[in-house]
Design an enzyme around this catalytic site. Structure first.
Site, PDB file in Angstrom:
ATOM      1  N   GLU A 146      12.991  -5.222  -4.290  1.00 47.97           N
ATOM      2  CA  GLU A 146      11.860  -5.136  -5.206  1.00 47.97           C
ATOM      3  C   GLU A 146      12.304  -5.013  -6.659  1.00 47.97           C
ATOM      4  OE1 GLU A 146       9.020  -2.137  -4.036  1.00 47.97           O
ATOM      5  OE2 GLU A 146       8.005  -2.250  -5.974  1.00 47.97           O
ATOM      6  N   GLY A 191       0.823  -1.212   0.000  1.00 43.56           N
ATOM      7  CA  GLY A 191       0.000   0.000   0.000  1.00 43.56           C
ATOM      8  C   GLY A 191       0.849   1.251   0.000  1.00 43.56           C
TER       9      GLY A 191
HETATM   10  C1  LIG Z   1       0.658  -3.151 -12.932  1.00 47.82           C
HETATM   11  C2  LIG Z   1       0.928  -2.214 -11.803  1.00 47.82           C
HETATM   12  C3  LIG Z   1       0.905  -2.689 -10.518  1.00 47.82           C
HETATM   13  C4  LIG Z   1       1.132  -1.829  -9.447  1.00 47.82           C
HETATM   14  N1  LIG Z   1       1.053  -2.323  -8.181  1.00 47.82           N
HETATM   15  C5  LIG Z   1       1.216  -1.482  -7.143  1.00 47.82           C
HETATM   16  C6  LIG Z   1       1.086  -1.960  -5.810  1.00 47.82           C
HETATM   17  O1  LIG Z   1       0.829  -3.141  -5.597  1.00 47.82           O
HETATM   18  N2  LIG Z   1       1.211  -1.099  -4.801  1.00 47.82           N
HETATM   19  C7  LIG Z   1       1.491   0.220  -5.001  1.00 47.82           C
HETATM   20  O2  LIG Z   1       1.629   0.948  -4.044  1.00 47.82           O
HETATM   21  N3  LIG Z   1       1.620   0.722  -6.253  1.00 47.82           N
HETATM   22  C8  LIG Z   1       1.478  -0.109  -7.324  1.00 47.82           C
HETATM   23  N4  LIG Z   1       1.593   0.392  -8.597  1.00 47.82           N
HETATM   24  C9  LIG Z   1       1.785   1.814  -8.780  1.00 47.82           C
HETATM   25  C10 LIG Z   1       3.154   2.203  -9.246  1.00 47.82           C
HETATM   26  O3  LIG Z   1       4.064   2.130  -8.190  1.00 47.82           O
HETATM   27  C11 LIG Z   1       3.042   3.610  -9.826  1.00 47.82           C
HETATM   28  O4  LIG Z   1       2.366   3.486 -11.052  1.00 47.82           O
HETATM   29  C12 LIG Z   1       4.349   4.286 -10.043  1.00 47.82           C
HETATM   30  O5  LIG Z   1       4.982   4.561  -8.835  1.00 47.82           O
HETATM   31  C13 LIG Z   1       4.157   5.612 -10.825  1.00 47.82           C
HETATM   32  O6  LIG Z   1       3.154   6.416 -10.278  1.00 47.82           O
HETATM   33  P1  LIG Z   1       1.970   6.973 -11.195  1.00 47.82           P
HETATM   34  O7  LIG Z   1       1.391   5.851 -11.919  1.00 47.82           O
HETATM   35  O8  LIG Z   1       1.106   7.784 -10.330  1.00 47.82           O
HETATM   36  O9  LIG Z   1       2.670   7.901 -12.264  1.00 47.82           O
HETATM   37  P2  LIG Z   1       3.217   9.377 -12.047  1.00 47.82           P
HETATM   38  O10 LIG Z   1       4.106   9.439 -10.901  1.00 47.82           O
HETATM   39  O11 LIG Z   1       2.101  10.335 -12.119  1.00 47.82           O
HETATM   40  O12 LIG Z   1       4.101   9.510 -13.353  1.00 47.82           O
HETATM   41  C14 LIG Z   1       3.569   9.739 -14.672  1.00 47.82           C
HETATM   42  C15 LIG Z   1       4.731   9.991 -15.599  1.00 47.82           C
HETATM   43  O13 LIG Z   1       5.487  11.112 -15.149  1.00 47.82           O
HETATM   44  C16 LIG Z   1       6.813  10.756 -14.931  1.00 47.82           C
HETATM   45  N5  LIG Z   1       7.371  11.470 -13.795  1.00 47.82           N
HETATM   46  C17 LIG Z   1       6.853  11.617 -12.550  1.00 47.82           C
HETATM   47  N6  LIG Z   1       7.682  12.286 -11.755  1.00 47.82           N
HETATM   48  C18 LIG Z   1       8.769  12.588 -12.487  1.00 47.82           C
HETATM   49  C19 LIG Z   1       9.997  13.252 -12.235  1.00 47.82           C
HETATM   50  N7  LIG Z   1      10.309  13.743 -11.037  1.00 47.82           N
HETATM   51  N8  LIG Z   1      10.857  13.369 -13.250  1.00 47.82           N
HETATM   52  C20 LIG Z   1      10.594  12.851 -14.462  1.00 47.82           C
HETATM   53  N9  LIG Z   1       9.467  12.206 -14.762  1.00 47.82           N
HETATM   54  C21 LIG Z   1       8.561  12.070 -13.798  1.00 47.82           C
HETATM   55  C22 LIG Z   1       6.795   9.266 -14.678  1.00 47.82           C
HETATM   56  O14 LIG Z   1       8.031   8.680 -14.931  1.00 47.82           O
HETATM   57  C23 LIG Z   1       5.707   8.828 -15.619  1.00 47.82           C
HETATM   58  O15 LIG Z   1       6.247   8.678 -16.898  1.00 47.82           O
HETATM   59  C24 LIG Z   1       1.378  -0.456  -9.681  1.00 47.82           C
HETATM   60  C25 LIG Z   1       1.413   0.018 -10.990  1.00 47.82           C
HETATM   61  C26 LIG Z   1       1.180  -0.832 -12.053  1.00 47.82           C
HETATM   62  C27 LIG Z   1       1.231  -0.276 -13.434  1.00 47.82           C
END
Ligand SMILES: Cc1cc2nc3c(=O)[nH]c(=O)nc-3n(C[C@H](O)[C@H](O)[C@H](O)COP(=O)(O)OP(=O)(O)OC[C@H]3O[C@@H](n4cnc5c(N)ncnc54)[C@H](O)[C@@H]3O)c2cc1C
Lengths: 383, 351
Positions: free
Chosen positions: A250, A131
């Site tokens: 991880e 989480g």
């Molecule tokens: C299949 C799957 C399973 C998952 N399972 C889990 C889980 O079990 N538990 C959990 O907690 N999370 C889980 N996640 C979430 C995952 O950890 C997040 O998707 C990830 O951390 C990115 O966050 P976001 O999707 O909100 O994208 P965002 O952070 O909004 O990013 C969107 C885009 O912006 C870019 N970006 C963001 N910040 C920056 C920066 N500082 N510099 C440059 N580029 C940037 C990113 O690289 C990305 O390309 C899962 C995701 C997927 C796809």
């Protein structure tokens, strides 16, 4: 230090002996699984299979015996993981608990948490989810808003976790949330909690379907959910340090470069034993990449074995691994014409479809490509 | 040899290469063979590192001996160290004497073979070998040629060949040698060593050299990004630049691991599959890495004055020598295809 060093993976004859044992086990256990099912890789969920692995002693392999572990080496564990993934075994039920939740409890959990939970994980009977992410807190994990407020005997938690893989099929969540007053530095005042998903009121788990239509991840809403004081993991306020040291575990494993291995297998099947020169070169290239990544990843296993914290090296393995995982289907489709479809009679088309529908996630989950490269750049001294 | 002796050997090599690979020396080496540097290498005995103890070597572990080439690559050492090590190893394996001085090997180009015949007890070597590294500087060559189906090593002195000069991008000599003469000595190659193994050891050596050169361009690119200021801050503070450098570091790590894999495979009796994978992977990293290093350096890195090109030109040359990515990936791909889909994983873990 500008270049990262990946020491040669230490040789382990015990691990190679184990490999044969694992292969024999998988041959019988997986005989009925279709290529499409095998393509699920570490998304395949089968509690019965997890229990069998537990009985074999293949979960919690490196943990102390007194917690149900088996005191084997990180390299022996690595062999089990990679054999499972390469064969397409349905390992997702216990995967997270074995990979990071159990080790976290082992490292910073209370004696009671260890004793009550670790043996059940090792038996393949207790499953975990992570989480961390929230609607407004993705890559910027430290901006988490979910908050645990101290009350008599424990905490009341409010907030929403999102993308929580397998929350609906897990017994526990490791919750990452805010516990400070919010005025301090955003990396301070965050903590980790052990959430009993089956016995906590004020908690609801709702499915969020993936683009493939599958129910894999969830939204988990906490509204005045009560957690007892004993649910705190490690030190209150030390959550940031704790969570970042989970990341080497991880990010460096074989699941970070084998997610689309099934495509390569089915591609080889359709190409046959004597492919065109063009096809052989392309397959050779992907194989050369796998050989190299496997060496890097096993090297990190060796570092973990030595008690190091190879977080940077792990970020590198995951970045290189995701590139390869995403490239495999792109190369495959041009070597043997195929219109991917999960319902196709062709194993190749079905496996291609499954992997294509999941490929975007390879460079998102567990830290996006950009975030990983930022970590590497920091390791280079640029940030 | 103990690990500390091996470390000492690497330290000696590092010190020596540093001393002889300053920018102006590398520049001069593009026009003239750096004889003083070679003499220092010979004096330190580095060129004999791959010779087994029973053939007069110092008993350096094969992987340690080969690790010197990573250091050489890091410094863009403009000397036939790899080639002399390879030639000495071939000669020692065949029980032939190893002459002093720089040596080379032939043939090295894809698909080339020389003709070795024997008439009335007299050996004769005939044919042309192209792209022979450092041909004009070598005092002798170890030539591998088949005779009655058996791979033989012929030791042939420089006086016995004619030369058409050529060079690679880094202006290292890559000459065509034409033979029509009696070798000084001929003997069957060590068991298990044939044309494929010669190319493979050469490929492993180039992999190590490329890994070294990639480590160097990563270090200098990161340093440059910290020093060069634009828009009021070091360019290394821009995320786009950081991300490129992270990719460069990743390619360098991959190349380094692949090169280690190749060195181990040579030590284990020249196992072709891991060497093939390693040469292909390091070659790919070389191209990507050199491109990023140049991008980060801007125009200054495109000048002759700046020393980046000593490394990048070598990277772009070495990836083609002793077989390019396509050639080695073909070997890997054919091997996997022949094993078949259901054996793919077993082949990967056994490689
Ligand atoms: C299949 C799957 C399973 C998952 N399972 C889990 C889980 O079990 N538990 C959990 O907690 N999370 C889980 N996640 C979430 C995952 O950890 C997040 O998707 C990830 O951390 C990115 O966050 P976001 O999707 O909100 O994208 P965002 O952070 O909004 O990013 C969107 C885009 O912006 C870019 N970006 C963001 N910040 C920056 C920066 N500082 N510099 C440059 N580029 C940037 C990113 O690289 C990305 O390309 C899962 C995701 C997927 C796809």
């Amino acid at each position: 230090m500008n270049a990262f060093t990946f020491a040669p993976p230490p040789p382990s004859s015990a691990a190679e002996a184990l490999r044969e044992e694992v292969r024999d086990f998988l041959k019988t256990e997986l005989s009925g699984r279709t290529p499409l099912q095998k393509a699920e890789s570490w998304n395949g969920h089968d509690p019965e299979f997890s229990r069998k692995m537990g009985q074999r002693g293949w979960i919690g392999m490196t943990w102390p015996k007194k917690y149900g572990g088996h005191e084997r080496s990180a390299l022996e564990r690595y062999v089990v993981l990679e054999e499972m993934l390469a064969a397409g075994a349905p390992v997702s039920a216990h995967w997270i608990a074995d990979r990071q939740s159990g080790p976290l409890l082992l490292r910073v959990g209370t004696e009671e948490q260890r004793q009550s939970i670790l043996p059940r994980i090792a038996a393949g009977e207790c499953f975990f989810c992570i989480g961390m992410s929230e609607p407004d807190s993705g890559s910027d994990l430290a901006s988490t808003r979910t908050r645990a407020t101290p009350v008599q005997g424990g905490f009341l938690v409010n907030g929403t976790k999102l993308w929580t893989s397998l929350a609906h099929l897990s017994h526990y969540m490791i919750l990452f949330c805010r516990t400070g007053d919010g005025k301090e530095d955003k990396h301070a005042g965050v903590s980790q909690f052990l959430v009993d998903l089956k016995n906590t009121s004020g908690l609801s788990i709702r499915p969020v379907n993936a683009q493939s239509g599958e129910h894999h991840f969830n939204e988990v809403v906490f509204s005045d959910a009560f957690l007892p004081e004993t649910a705190v993991i490690g030190k209150l306020g030390d959550g940031w340090n704790q969570v970042t040291s989970e990341l080497a575990l991880e990010r460096s494993g074989p699941e970070r470069f084998l997610s689309s291995f099934a495509v390569l297998v089915e591609l080889l099947r359709v190409l046959g034993r004597d492919p065109s020169e063009r096809a052989a070169i392309a397959v050779g290239r992907l194989s050369s990449h796998i050989l190299t990544l496997r060496r890097l990843s096993r090297s990190v296993a060796g570092m973990l074995q030595n008690g190091e914290n190879p977080a940077l090296e792990a970020a590198m393995v995951k970045d290189l691994g995701a590139l390869l995982e995403q490239e495999i289907p792109e190369v495959a489709r041009l070597l043997s014409p195929v219109e991917p479809s999960v319902s196709s009679d062709s194993d190749f088309a079905a496996v291609m479809a499954y992997v294509m529908l999941h490929a975007p996630s390879f460079s998102l989950r567990g830290g996006t490509r950009e975030i990983l490269r930022g970590i590497i750049a920091r390791g280079l001294g640029l940030r | 040899m103990s690990d500390t002796t091996a470390d000492l050997l690497r330290e000696t090599a590092t010190r020596l290469f540093q001393e002889h690979c300053e920018a102006q020396q590398l520049r001069a080496a593009e026009r003239e063979f750096p004889a003083a540097a070679w003499a220092a290498v010979e004096e330190a005995g580095l060129h004999r590192a791959l010779v087994p103890e029973e053939a007069g070597g110092y008993g350096v572990k094969v992987t340690d001996a080969l690790s010197l080439l990573r250091v050489a690559g890091e410094h863009a050492l403009p000397l036939p160290l790899a080639e002399t090590m390879l030639a000495s190893w071939l000669l020692a394996g065949a029980g032939l004497p190893i002459p002093d001085g720089p040596l080379t090997v032939a043939p090295v180009a894809t698909g080339e073979a020389l003709t070795l015949t024997r008439k009335d007890g007299v050996w004769h070597l005939q044919g042309a070998a192209s792209r022979v590294p450092w041909g004009r500087n070598a005092v002798a060559a170890a030539v591998l040629a088949m005779h009655e189906g058996v791979p033989h090593i012929a030791l042939i002195p420089a006086a016995s060949w004619t030369i058409a000069e050529g060079e690679n991008l880094a202006r290292e000599p890559r000459d065509t040698l034409s033979f029509d003469a009696a070798p000084e000595a001929v003997a069957p190659a060590a068991s298990g060593i044939g044309p494929a193994q010669l190319r493979a050891v050469g490929a492993a050596m180039r992999s190590l050299q490329m890994a070294g050169a990639l480590a160097r361009i990563t270090a200098v690119s990161v340093q440059y990004a910290q020093d060069r200021v634009q828009f009021g801050r070091p360019i290394g503070k821009f995320q786009a630049v950081q991300q490129n450098l992270a990719v460069l570091a990743g390619q360098t790590a991959a190349a380094s691991a692949a090169a280690d894999m190749a060195a181990e495979a040579v030590a284990e009796g020249v196992r072709l599959l891991p060497i093939a994978a390693a040469k292909a992977r390091t070659g790919e990293a070389a191209g990507q890495g050199a491109a990023i290093a140049h991008q980060v350096h801007g125009a200054i890195g495109f000048t002759y004055e700046h020393s980046l090109h000593f490394s990048t030109k070598r990277l772009l040359s070495w990836r083609d020598e002793f077989g390019n990515e396509a050639e080695w990936n073909l070997l890997v791909g054919r091997h996997m295809a022949k094993a078949g889909a259901d054996r793919l994983w077993a082949e990967i873990t056994a490689a």
